[in-house]
Design an enzyme around this catalytic site. Structure first.
Site: not given
Length: 396
Positions: A107, A170, A263, A273, A284
């Site tokens: 990513q 990520h 979210e 959070y 997963y």
């Protein structure tokens, strides 16, 4: 022996040929391209009536972010590490030179591009990207640069995620400004879940900096030896959506859950959070997240809004100040897994309705931006990614 030598020579020739083909492929991918001879348009239904979707350009390799230039052109990042100009009619420039080196695996790659608040005079832009580190490691970074016609100058890295970690996923990452001389940078926890809870690490943290990259004196952890002073909030997973509400100055952030639990948060200074201690998702594999203690816990901030089934959120833009538009007072979010553009109708900060646009086209939506004249621009995340312009349905 002769056979082995010839075989070795043949192998070498094949490798050289393959390398030449690869270089040729890279050169072809990097070449400038003229505007398309014919514009492709789609008439797409929505709850408020038919809308027009125009393909400005296609053939972008996994485009990640688009910035709207004052002259009507666009800056687009491609994840392999290219920054391009796109003209109003869809001509694509050759890659702009002097982009920082990126770690373009998994990513990772070249991610967000935003114009500095004083771009009209400074020509400064900010880029976020996965930066290579030692021994195959990488981490999110941000650089500031001056934009020229064909090259960046005065390129300076102003933020570096520490520590750099090994792993492909990520990285985040979006950049937004608060109008008060500060910038916010999102990033991911690099799939090291509990790192998002550790204040001596920058993974899984929303960072707040001055525009030059220095740390504001009023950041919540300034002066603490056990915490990074850049941190604004923590306990985040992988944040790929960030925007400031132009009506109120409130910062909104959205992040990927695991399997379920995407979210929205309205992040405040020093708040936790919750990831991975509280989550609305599962692993997963289908199993419970090992560290999870439930969907809520005292002392941890529950999501402002949550999706039990993950649309895979990326990109965020407010649509406000257009009283005559059927989309006025909306929040747009890109959805990768859901292949849609999500429109949330707002009453102040309250989310009152959700609509999913572009589903019939089946494209992964990576980024969304709103222009001053009320048009919506969307990037699709594909090998042959597109830049789209959406005209809202006629107001009734």
């Amino acid at each position: 022996m002769t056979f082995v030598l010839r075989r070795g020579v043949l192998s070498a020739v094949m490798l050289l040929t393959l390398a030449a083909c690869q270089r040729g492929g890279d050169a072809e991918a990097a070449a400038a391209r003229p505007a398309p001879k014919q514009t492709t348009e789609h008439r797409v239904p929505s709850e408020l009536g038919e809308m027009r979707v125009t393909e400005i350009v296609s053939g972008l390799e996994h485009p990640w972010s688009v910035a709207l230039l004052p002259n009507g052109e666009f800056l687009v990042t491609e994840r392999p590490g290219r920054l391009r100009r796109v003209s109003k009619d869809g001509a694509i420039s050759a890659p702009i030179a002097n982009v920082p080196p990126v770690w373009a695996k998994g990513q990772g790659g070249l991610l967000d591009v935003v114009l500095a608040p004083d771009f009209a005079t400074s020509k400064h832009i900010y880029l976020s990207y996965a930066e290579p580190g030692p021994d195959g490691s990488a981490g999110t970074a941000v650089s500031i640069a001056t934009l020229g016609d064909t090259a960046l100058t005065e390129v300076k890295r102003i933020y570096e995620q520490q520590p750099k970690l090994v792993g492909p996923n990520h990285f985040g990452s979006r950049i937004a400004f608060d109008g008060k001389g500060h910038m916010f940078i999102t990033q991911g926890e690099r799939q090291q879940r509990m790192a998002s809870q550790e204040l001596d690490k920058l993974q899984g943290k929303l960072v707040r900096l001055n525009l030059d990259g220095s740390v504001p004196a009023d950041n919540p952890y300034v002066g603490r030896n056990d915490a990074r002073p850049e941190i604004w909030s923590y306990g985040h997973r992988n944040m790929q959506s960030l925007a400031t509400d132009p009506r109120t100055g409130t910062l909104w952030e959205a992040e990927h859950g695991p399997r379920g639990g995407d979210e929205i948060n309205l992040p405040q200074a020093g708040k936790n959070y919750g990831w991975p201690i509280i989550t609305n998702g599962i692993d997963y594999s289908g199993l419970k997240i090992a560290e999870a203690e439930g969907k809520e816990k005292p002392g941890l901030e529950s999501p402002y809004h949550v999706w039990e089934v993950s649309p895979a959120l990326s990109g965020m833009a407010f649509y406000t100040g257009h009283a005559g538009s059927s989309w006025n007072d909306s929040l747009f979010l890109g959805a990768l897994a859901d292949s849609s553009l999500i429109r949330l109708s707002l009453d102040g900060d309250k989310i009152v309705k959700e609509e999913r646009l572009l589903k019939s086209l089946g494209w992964r939506v990576r980024d969304v931006r709103v222009s001053a004249d009320g048009k919506v621009y969307v990037l699709t995340d594909e090998e042959e990614g597109k830049l789209l312009r959406l005209d809202p349905p006629a107001a009734k």
